[in-house]
Motif scaffolding. Structure first.
Motif, PDB file in Angstrom:
ATOM      1  N   ARG A  62    -100.076 -25.126  45.028  1.00 53.42           N
ATOM      2  CA  ARG A  62    -101.249 -24.681  44.160  1.00 53.42           C
ATOM      3  C   ARG A  62    -101.192 -23.063  44.440  1.00 53.42           C
ATOM      4  O   ARG A  62    -101.942 -22.713  43.402  1.00 53.42           O
ATOM      5  CB  ARG A  62    -102.607 -25.294  44.588  1.00 53.42           C
ATOM      6  N   GLN A  63    -100.938 -22.515  45.424  1.00 54.83           N
ATOM      7  CA  GLN A  63    -101.102 -21.214  45.622  1.00 54.83           C
ATOM      8  C   GLN A  63     -99.957 -20.295  44.846  1.00 54.83           C
ATOM      9  O   GLN A  63     -99.888 -18.998  44.909  1.00 54.83           O
ATOM     10  CB  GLN A  63    -101.274 -20.618  46.884  1.00 54.83           C
ATOM     11  N   GLY A  64     -99.138 -21.102  44.353  1.00 55.35           N
ATOM     12  CA  GLY A  64     -97.996 -20.213  43.755  1.00 55.35           C
ATOM     13  C   GLY A  64     -97.064 -19.800  44.657  1.00 55.35           C
ATOM     14  O   GLY A  64     -96.014 -19.110  44.825  1.00 55.35           O
ATOM     15  N   ARG A  65     -97.018 -20.529  45.997  1.00 52.15           N
ATOM     16  CA  ARG A  65     -96.334 -20.138  46.969  1.00 52.15           C
ATOM     17  C   ARG A  65     -95.248 -21.380  47.370  1.00 52.15           C
ATOM     18  O   ARG A  65     -95.576 -22.592  46.974  1.00 52.15           O
ATOM     19  CB  ARG A  65     -96.896 -20.005  48.359  1.00 52.15           C
ATOM     20  N   ILE A  66     -94.416 -21.236  48.038  1.00 51.94           N
ATOM     21  CA  ILE A  66     -93.208 -22.099  48.406  1.00 51.94           C
ATOM     22  C   ILE A  66     -93.867 -22.786  49.547  1.00 51.94           C
ATOM     23  O   ILE A  66     -94.282 -22.099  50.653  1.00 51.94           O
ATOM     24  CB  ILE A  66     -91.937 -21.478  48.744  1.00 51.94           C
ATOM     25  N   SER A  67     -93.957 -24.028  49.775  1.00 45.82           N
ATOM     26  CA  SER A  67     -94.399 -24.858  50.964  1.00 45.82           C
ATOM     27  C   SER A  67     -93.683 -25.025  51.914  1.00 45.82           C
ATOM     28  O   SER A  67     -93.871 -25.130  52.832  1.00 45.82           O
ATOM     29  CB  SER A  67     -94.972 -26.178  50.369  1.00 45.82           C
ATOM     30  N   LEU A  68     -92.250 -24.892  51.559  1.00 42.02           N
ATOM     31  CA  LEU A  68     -91.476 -25.316  52.756  1.00 42.02           C
ATOM     32  C   LEU A  68     -91.360 -23.945  53.917  1.00 42.02           C
ATOM     33  O   LEU A  68     -91.463 -22.985  53.039  1.00 42.02           O
ATOM     34  CB  LEU A  68     -89.937 -25.166  52.188  1.00 42.02           C
ATOM     35  N   PRO A  69     -91.191 -24.304  54.919  1.00 38.85           N
ATOM     36  CA  PRO A  69     -91.266 -23.370  55.804  1.00 38.85           C
ATOM     37  C   PRO A  69     -89.879 -22.534  55.964  1.00 38.85           C
ATOM     38  O   PRO A  69     -89.086 -22.988  55.475  1.00 38.85           O
ATOM     39  CB  PRO A  69     -91.497 -23.949  57.405  1.00 38.85           C
ATOM     40  N   PRO A  70     -90.150 -21.084  56.612  1.00 39.21           N
ATOM     41  CA  PRO A  70     -88.839 -20.347  56.508  1.00 39.21           C
ATOM     42  C   PRO A  70     -87.635 -21.397  57.287  1.00 39.21           C
ATOM     43  O   PRO A  70     -88.033 -22.066  58.414  1.00 39.21           O
ATOM     44  CB  PRO A  70     -89.201 -19.281  57.367  1.00 39.21           C
ATOM     45  N   PHE A  71     -86.373 -21.121  57.035  1.00 38.41           N
ATOM     46  CA  PHE A  71     -85.537 -21.760  57.463  1.00 38.41           C
ATOM     47  C   PHE A  71     -85.481 -23.283  57.348  1.00 38.41           C
ATOM     48  O   PHE A  71     -85.025 -23.902  58.192  1.00 38.41           O
ATOM     49  CB  PHE A  71     -85.284 -21.437  59.141  1.00 38.41           C
ATOM     50  N   GLN A  72     -86.178 -23.752  56.389  1.00 43.04           N
ATOM     51  CA  GLN A  72     -86.250 -25.321  56.350  1.00 43.04           C
ATOM     52  C   GLN A  72     -85.857 -25.473  54.763  1.00 43.04           C
ATOM     53  O   GLN A  72     -86.415 -26.545  54.284  1.00 43.04           O
ATOM     54  CB  GLN A  72     -87.527 -25.667  56.784  1.00 43.04           C
ATOM     55  N   GLY A  73     -85.553 -24.461  54.051  1.00 41.56           N
ATOM     56  CA  GLY A  73     -85.408 -24.235  52.601  1.00 41.56           C
ATOM     57  C   GLY A  73     -86.142 -23.604  51.821  1.00 41.56           C
ATOM     58  O   GLY A  73     -85.868 -23.230  50.615  1.00 41.56           O
ATOM     59  N   TYR A  74     -86.909 -22.999  52.540  1.00 34.66           N
ATOM     60  CA  TYR A  74     -87.936 -21.670  52.082  1.00 34.66           C
ATOM     61  C   TYR A  74     -86.703 -20.604  51.220  1.00 34.66           C
ATOM     62  O   TYR A  74     -87.128 -20.458  50.031  1.00 34.66           O
ATOM     63  CB  TYR A  74     -88.709 -21.008  53.046  1.00 34.66           C
ATOM     64  N   GLU A  75     -85.978 -20.160  51.869  1.00 39.42           N
ATOM     65  CA  GLU A  75     -85.286 -19.227  51.485  1.00 39.42           C
ATOM     66  C   GLU A  75     -84.233 -19.723  50.249  1.00 39.42           C
ATOM     67  O   GLU A  75     -84.058 -19.157  49.202  1.00 39.42           O
ATOM     68  CB  GLU A  75     -84.177 -18.605  52.522  1.00 39.42           C
ATOM     69  N   LEU A  76     -83.642 -20.819  50.251  1.00 39.06           N
ATOM     70  CA  LEU A  76     -83.075 -21.402  49.374  1.00 39.06           C
ATOM     71  C   LEU A  76     -83.745 -21.717  47.896  1.00 39.06           C
ATOM     72  O   LEU A  76     -83.386 -21.338  47.009  1.00 39.06           O
ATOM     73  CB  LEU A  76     -82.522 -23.039  49.596  1.00 39.06           C
ATOM     74  N   GLN A  77     -84.948 -22.335  48.236  1.00 40.09           N
ATOM     75  CA  GLN A  77     -85.846 -22.544  47.011  1.00 40.09           C
ATOM     76  C   GLN A  77     -86.093 -21.089  46.338  1.00 40.09           C
ATOM     77  O   GLN A  77     -86.195 -20.985  45.269  1.00 40.09           O
ATOM     78  CB  GLN A  77     -87.169 -23.287  47.386  1.00 40.09           C
ATOM     79  N   LYS A  78     -86.421 -20.068  47.143  1.00 36.56           N
ATOM     80  CA  LYS A  78     -86.853 -18.895  46.445  1.00 36.56           C
ATOM     81  C   LYS A  78     -85.522 -18.429  45.595  1.00 36.56           C
ATOM     82  O   LYS A  78     -85.745 -17.851  44.726  1.00 36.56           O
ATOM     83  CB  LYS A  78     -87.337 -17.913  47.605  1.00 36.56           C
ATOM     84  N   SER A  79     -84.348 -18.306  46.372  1.00 38.59           N
ATOM     85  CA  SER A  79     -83.124 -17.998  45.724  1.00 38.59           C
ATOM     86  C   SER A  79     -82.824 -18.688  44.286  1.00 38.59           C
ATOM     87  O   SER A  79     -82.843 -18.114  43.426  1.00 38.59           O
ATOM     88  CB  SER A  79     -81.986 -18.265  46.591  1.00 38.59           C
ATOM     89  N   LEU A  80     -82.904 -19.836  44.482  1.00 40.22           N
ATOM     90  CA  LEU A  80     -82.943 -20.801  43.337  1.00 40.22           C
ATOM     91  C   LEU A  80     -83.949 -20.421  42.269  1.00 40.22           C
ATOM     92  O   LEU A  80     -83.581 -20.406  40.755  1.00 40.22           O
ATOM     93  CB  LEU A  80     -83.029 -22.317  43.544  1.00 40.22           C
ATOM     94  N   LEU A  81     -85.041 -20.340  42.600  1.00 38.03           N
ATOM     95  CA  LEU A  81     -85.976 -19.734  41.519  1.00 38.03           C
ATOM     96  C   LEU A  81     -85.765 -18.300  40.796  1.00 38.03           C
ATOM     97  O   LEU A  81     -85.890 -18.141  39.816  1.00 38.03           O
ATOM     98  CB  LEU A  81     -87.312 -19.891  42.055  1.00 38.03           C
ATOM     99  N   GLU A  82     -85.612 -17.551  41.685  1.00 40.15           N
ATOM    100  CA  GLU A  82     -85.353 -16.248  41.372  1.00 40.15           C
ATOM    101  C   GLU A  82     -84.033 -16.182  40.167  1.00 40.15           C
ATOM    102  O   GLU A  82     -83.772 -15.630  39.389  1.00 40.15           O
ATOM    103  CB  GLU A  82     -85.031 -15.368  42.692  1.00 40.15           C
ATOM    104  N   ALA A  83     -83.155 -17.030  40.716  1.00 41.06           N
ATOM    105  CA  ALA A  83     -81.904 -17.304  39.838  1.00 41.06           C
ATOM    106  C   ALA A  83     -82.128 -17.656  38.493  1.00 41.06           C
ATOM    107  O   ALA A  83     -81.495 -17.432  37.564  1.00 41.06           O
ATOM    108  CB  ALA A  83     -80.913 -18.123  40.574  1.00 41.06           C
ATOM    109  N   GLU A  84     -83.554 -18.377  38.388  1.00 43.29           N
ATOM    110  CA  GLU A  84     -83.915 -18.689  37.266  1.00 43.29           C
ATOM    111  C   GLU A  84     -84.913 -17.636  36.268  1.00 43.29           C
ATOM    112  O   GLU A  84     -85.280 -18.021  35.211  1.00 43.29           O
ATOM    113  CB  GLU A  84     -84.428 -20.110  37.223  1.00 43.29           C
ATOM    114  N   GLY A  85     -85.012 -16.472  36.986  1.00 41.76           N
ATOM    115  CA  GLY A  85     -85.676 -15.839  36.510  1.00 41.76           C
ATOM    116  C   GLY A  85     -87.220 -15.825  36.965  1.00 41.76           C
ATOM    117  O   GLY A  85     -88.075 -14.856  36.713  1.00 41.76           O
ATOM    118  N   VAL A  86     -87.535 -16.483  37.908  1.00 43.10           N
ATOM    119  CA  VAL A  86     -88.744 -16.530  38.422  1.00 43.10           C
ATOM    120  C   VAL A  86     -88.997 -15.268  39.548  1.00 43.10           C
ATOM    121  O   VAL A  86     -88.214 -15.028  40.189  1.00 43.10           O
ATOM    122  CB  VAL A  86     -89.117 -17.966  39.434  1.00 43.10           C
TER     123      VAL A  86
END
Length: 107
Positions: A62-86
């Motif tokens: 709800r905060q517009g943040r990634i819920s996954l903790p670092p090194f648990q998918g956080y970076e991956l999710q961020k990358s994927l989203l950025e790749a889509e223009g987020v």
DNA sequence: CTCGTGACTCCCG
DNA sequence: TCGGGAGCCACGA
């Protein structure tokens, strides 16, 4: 498209989220019929993300943040989203007002 | 049927 | 802004 179970709805909804857009757990849960089953959405992703080939990275909190903790998918999710223009701000948050997906836009 | 389990969310301080 | 506490709920074992 509406199946029967809550889980099925959630899966269907997540599949409907277009690239470059995101949704929140609570919102998905609400669309599936239970605005309080946000946690369930998270569990569903875990149990069916790979199996159903869901775009799990388009679901954030709800905060517009990634819920996954670092090194648990956080970076991956961020990358994927950025790749889509987020775009993420300095606080690792996305501007929900800009990327939040609305079912009306897709339907 | 009962119990454990969360990638949540809201409320307070 | 951040953290702790409590509520809530579907699903698998």
């Amino acid at each position: 498209m509406r199946r029967q179970g809550f889980t099925n709805q959630v899966i269907s909804i997540i599949h409907s989220i277009p690239p470059g857009r995101v949704s929140t757990y609570g919102m998905v849960a609400a669309m599936a019929g239970n605005s309080r089953a946000a946690r369930q959405v998270a569990r569903i992703l875990h149990s069916s993300s790979a199996r159903e080939d869901l775009p799990w990275h388009r679901v954030i909190n709800r905060q517009g943040r990634i819920s996954l903790p670092p090194f648990q998918g956080y970076e991956l999710q961020k990358s994927l989203l950025e790749a889509e223009g987020v775009v993420f701000d300095s606080g690792d948050r996305v501007e929900l007002a800009h990327v939040l997906w609305s079912p009306e836009s897709a339907e």
